[in-house]
Scaffold this active site. Structure first.
Site, PDB file in Angstrom:
ATOM      1  N   ASN A 167     -32.081  34.437 100.259  1.00  0.00           N
ATOM      2  CA  ASN A 167     -31.079  35.401  99.795  1.00  0.00           C
ATOM      3  C   ASN A 167     -30.284  35.898 101.001  1.00  0.00           C
ATOM      4  O   ASN A 167     -30.787  36.693 101.785  1.00  0.00           O
ATOM      5  CB  ASN A 167     -31.815  36.567  99.099  1.00  0.00           C
TER       6      ASN A 167
ATOM      7  N   LYS B 286     -27.743  37.786 101.042  1.00  0.00           N
ATOM      8  CA  LYS B 286     -27.138  39.114 100.822  1.00  0.00           C
ATOM      9  C   LYS B 286     -25.669  39.055 101.247  1.00  0.00           C
ATOM     10  O   LYS B 286     -25.028  38.028 101.063  1.00  0.00           O
ATOM     11  CB  LYS B 286     -27.930  40.195 101.559  1.00  0.00           C
TER      12      LYS B 286
ATOM     13  N   HIS C 245     -32.446  42.728  91.839  1.00  0.00           N
ATOM     14  CA  HIS C 245     -32.904  42.955  93.219  1.00  0.00           C
ATOM     15  C   HIS C 245     -32.928  44.464  93.482  1.00  0.00           C
ATOM     16  O   HIS C 245     -32.077  45.201  92.984  1.00  0.00           O
ATOM     17  CB  HIS C 245     -31.960  42.240  94.198  1.00  0.00           C
TER      18      HIS C 245
ATOM     19  N   GLU D  45     -31.998  46.168  95.887  1.00  0.00           N
ATOM     20  CA  GLU D  45     -30.750  46.719  96.446  1.00  0.00           C
ATOM     21  C   GLU D  45     -29.725  46.946  95.335  1.00  0.00           C
ATOM     22  O   GLU D  45     -28.930  47.876  95.408  1.00  0.00           O
ATOM     23  CB  GLU D  45     -30.200  45.783  97.538  1.00  0.00           C
TER      24      GLU D  45
ATOM     25  N   GLU E 293     -41.345  42.048  94.884  1.00  0.00           N
ATOM     26  CA  GLU E 293     -40.782  42.499  96.155  1.00  0.00           C
ATOM     27  C   GLU E 293     -41.048  43.990  96.321  1.00  0.00           C
ATOM     28  O   GLU E 293     -40.247  44.822  95.858  1.00  0.00           O
ATOM     29  CB  GLU E 293     -39.277  42.242  96.181  1.00  0.00           C
TER      30      GLU E 293
ATOM     31  N   GLY F  49     -36.842  44.050 104.341  1.00  0.00           N
ATOM     32  CA  GLY F  49     -36.022  44.296 105.536  1.00  0.00           C
ATOM     33  C   GLY F  49     -36.639  45.271 106.514  1.00  0.00           C
ATOM     34  O   GLY F  49     -35.976  45.729 107.447  1.00  0.00           O
TER      35      GLY F  49
ATOM     36  N   SER G 238     -40.031  40.802 104.012  1.00  0.00           N
ATOM     37  CA  SER G 238     -40.285  40.467 105.421  1.00  0.00           C
ATOM     38  C   SER G 238     -41.102  39.183 105.601  1.00  0.00           C
ATOM     39  O   SER G 238     -41.956  39.108 106.488  1.00  0.00           O
ATOM     40  CB  SER G 238     -40.930  41.656 106.145  1.00  0.00           C
TER      41      SER G 238
HETATM   42  C1  PEP Z   1     -35.034  40.352  99.922  1.00  0.00           C
HETATM   43  O1  PEP Z   1     -34.038  41.010 100.107  1.00  0.00           O
HETATM   44  O2  PEP Z   1     -35.200  39.764  98.833  1.00  0.00           O
HETATM   45  C2  PEP Z   1     -36.025  40.291 100.993  1.00  0.00           C
HETATM   46  C3  PEP Z   1     -37.238  39.935 100.693  1.00  0.00           C
HETATM   47  O3  PEP Z   1     -35.576  40.648 102.243  1.00  0.00           O
HETATM   48  P1  PEP Z   1     -36.391  40.502 103.638  1.00  0.00           P
HETATM   49  O4  PEP Z   1     -36.990  39.133 103.657  1.00  0.00           O
HETATM   50  O5  PEP Z   1     -35.358  40.691 104.694  1.00  0.00           O
HETATM   51  O6  PEP Z   1     -37.436  41.573 103.642  1.00  0.00           O
END
Ligand code: PEP
Length: 253
Positions: free
Chosen positions: A10, A12, A96, A98, A168, A174, A214
């Site tokens: 992803n 973003k 998601h 976000e 998640e 992040g 992460s």
């Molecule tokens: C995500 O945004 O789906 C995600 C898992 O981000 P990150 O890997 O940066 O934590």
């Protein structure tokens, strides 16, 4: 194999057109015929058509980071499932954290989007996960159960295996803080229990559940050793092509 592993990158709101092109070319050269794991990239909307042309018939698939549930009409700024299909997308990320946090998305809206994606044979990748305060209060499972129950309302059990779920935990996105493999496995197993309650055991066992938060080349392998973790949705570490390739080919490093 009951469930084929699936890794998603992803991006973003990142990358220039040139960076997106270079990334995709390198990815194809390394993973264009790689079939051990299903690989999907989720670039920003403006790059989808160009990347779709580059990917062509390779084994790397394309997805979008969001969409609206209507097919067309007066919805300024929105993108429909038909448009995504038209430019070669086969997957779409829905719900998601976000989108929930910054754009007010609700489980009810996500439910409409899942139904619309299924109608047009797009594979929805549905994100669920608790916030840090919720985990600290011991509410993580309650939150995930409520998200799943609302998101899957009115969906036929025969359609469920087409859906991918991404667990998640918001506190791990992040932040550099990953759920331990045990914490992730515990929630993934619980997600399967909930799917069994809502649908049935066979359906629950067919659904792929990714972990996201992460994920990096150095923690993917131990996460993937857990029986209910079927892949990863990767944000930050998917922006670097070498690191994303290492994650997809985790078994070889
Ligand atoms: C995500 O945004 O789906 C995600 C898992 O981000 P990150 O890997 O940066 O934590």
């Amino acid at each position: 194999m009951l469930r084929k592993s699936i890794m998603g990158g992803n991006w973003k709101m990142n990358k220039s057109l040139q960076e997106a092109t270079e990334f995709t070319k390198k990815l194809i050269s390394e993973l264009g015929t790689y079939r051990d794991v299903e690989t999907v990239i989720f670039p920003p909307f403006p790059y989808l058509k160009m990347i779709s042309s580059l990917l062509g018939e390779t084994d790397v698939a394309l997805g979008a980071q969001n969409m609206f549930w209507e097919e067309k009409g007066a919805y300024t700024g929105e993108v429909s499932p038909l448009m995504l299909m038209d430019v070669g997308c086969r997957y779409v990320i829905l719900g998601h954290s976000e989108r929930r946090q910054y754009f007010g998305e609700t489980d009810e809206g996500i439910n409409k989007k899942i139904k619309a994606a299924l109608k047009f044979q797009l594979t929805p990748l549905v994100c669920v996960g608790e916030k840090l305060e919720e985990r600290k209060k011991g509410l993580a499972k309650e939150i995930v159960k409520s998200q799943l129950t609302k998101c899957f309302t009115g969906i036929n059990s025969s359609e469920v295996p087409q859906i991918v779920i991404a667990y998640e935990p918001v506190w791990a996105i992040g932040t550099g803080e990953t759920a331990t493999p045990k914490q992730a496995q515990d929630m993934h197993q619980f997600i399967r229990e909930i799917l069994q309650e809502i649908f049935d055991k066979k359906t629950a066992n067919l659904v792929r559940v990714q972990y996201g938060g992460s994920v990096k080349p150095d923690n993917i392998k131990e996460l993937m050793q857990e029986p209910d973790i079927d892949g990863a949705l990767v944000g930050g570490a998917s922006l670097d092509v070498d690191s994303f390739i290492k994650i997809v080919k985790y078994g070889e490093f």
